[in-house]
Design a protein around this motif. Structure first.
Motif, PDB file in Angstrom:
ATOM      1  N   LYS A 136      -0.072   4.245   0.499  1.00  0.00           N
ATOM      2  CA  LYS A 136       0.758   4.362  -0.687  1.00  0.00           C
ATOM      3  C   LYS A 136       1.119   2.963  -1.152  1.00  0.00           C
ATOM      4  O   LYS A 136       1.366   2.074  -0.351  1.00  0.00           O
ATOM      5  CB  LYS A 136       2.029   5.152  -0.383  1.00  0.00           C
ATOM      6  CG  LYS A 136       1.755   6.607  -0.116  1.00  0.00           C
ATOM      7  CD  LYS A 136       3.037   7.368   0.080  1.00  0.00           C
ATOM      8  CE  LYS A 136       2.730   8.829   0.361  1.00  0.00           C
ATOM      9  NZ  LYS A 136       3.942   9.617   0.493  1.00  0.00           N
ATOM     10  N   GLU A 147       3.821  11.540  -8.263  1.00  0.00           N
ATOM     11  CA  GLU A 147       2.556  11.915  -8.897  1.00  0.00           C
ATOM     12  C   GLU A 147       1.499  10.848  -8.647  1.00  0.00           C
ATOM     13  O   GLU A 147       1.809   9.675  -8.438  1.00  0.00           O
ATOM     14  CB  GLU A 147       2.743  12.177 -10.396  1.00  0.00           C
ATOM     15  CG  GLU A 147       2.514  10.999 -11.296  1.00  0.00           C
ATOM     16  CD  GLU A 147       2.647  11.325 -12.780  1.00  0.00           C
ATOM     17  OE1 GLU A 147       2.327  12.439 -13.207  1.00  0.00           O
ATOM     18  OE2 GLU A 147       3.077  10.434 -13.509  1.00  0.00           O
ATOM     19  N   GLU A 148       0.243  11.239  -8.666  1.00  0.00           N
ATOM     20  CA  GLU A 148      -0.860  10.313  -8.511  1.00  0.00           C
ATOM     21  C   GLU A 148      -1.070   9.598  -9.850  1.00  0.00           C
ATOM     22  O   GLU A 148      -1.131  10.231 -10.901  1.00  0.00           O
ATOM     23  CB  GLU A 148      -2.128  11.073  -8.115  1.00  0.00           C
ATOM     24  CG  GLU A 148      -3.239  10.183  -7.662  1.00  0.00           C
ATOM     25  CD  GLU A 148      -4.397  10.969  -7.078  1.00  0.00           C
ATOM     26  OE1 GLU A 148      -5.499  10.874  -7.658  1.00  0.00           O
ATOM     27  OE2 GLU A 148      -4.193  11.672  -6.077  1.00  0.00           O
TER      28      GLU A 148
END
Length: 117
Positions: free
Chosen positions: A5, A22-23
């Motif tokens: 991340k 969210e991506e």
């Protein structure tokens, strides 16, 4: 990638409507000498190498060159260095067409394409 991340400084991307968790599609902007990866999220409006109309704020003289200040779609003031035009060239113009050269920290780097929208 690989379950890692990465965090983004939110102050640069306030107009992006990002949602926590969210991506976010990004490009790798830089990898420094310690291996830290800097990402740039896809801009919601601008694409590199495309041409857009920008609202003219002002033209100011700094030494031997004129600096054009325009407003981007998110309300940021962007300076176009060495604009090559005098202040009077923009007296009656409210818009100028610029090419987006790059995007960094949510702000475009611009080059004047033409003085007509």
């Amino acid at each position: 990638i690989n379950g890692l991340k990465h965090f983004l400084a939110s102050e640069y991307y306030t107009g992006y409507n990002l949602v926590k968790g969210e991506e976010i599609p990004c490009r790798v902007d830089k990898i420094n000498c310690t291996g830290r990866i800097f990402l740039e999220p896809k801009h919601p409006f601008y694409t590199v190498d495309e041409i857009y109309s920008f609202e003219v704020e002002k033209v100011s003289n700094q030494g031997d060159s004129n600096i054009l200040s325009v407003k981007d779609i998110l309300g940021n003031s962007i300076q176009v260095q060495e604009c090559g035009f005098s202040e009077s060239a923009f007296d009656s113009k409210k818009w100028v067409r610029c090419k987006v050269l790059s995007l960094k920290k949510g702000r475009p780097t611009l080059e004047i394409f033409s003085s007509n929208p």
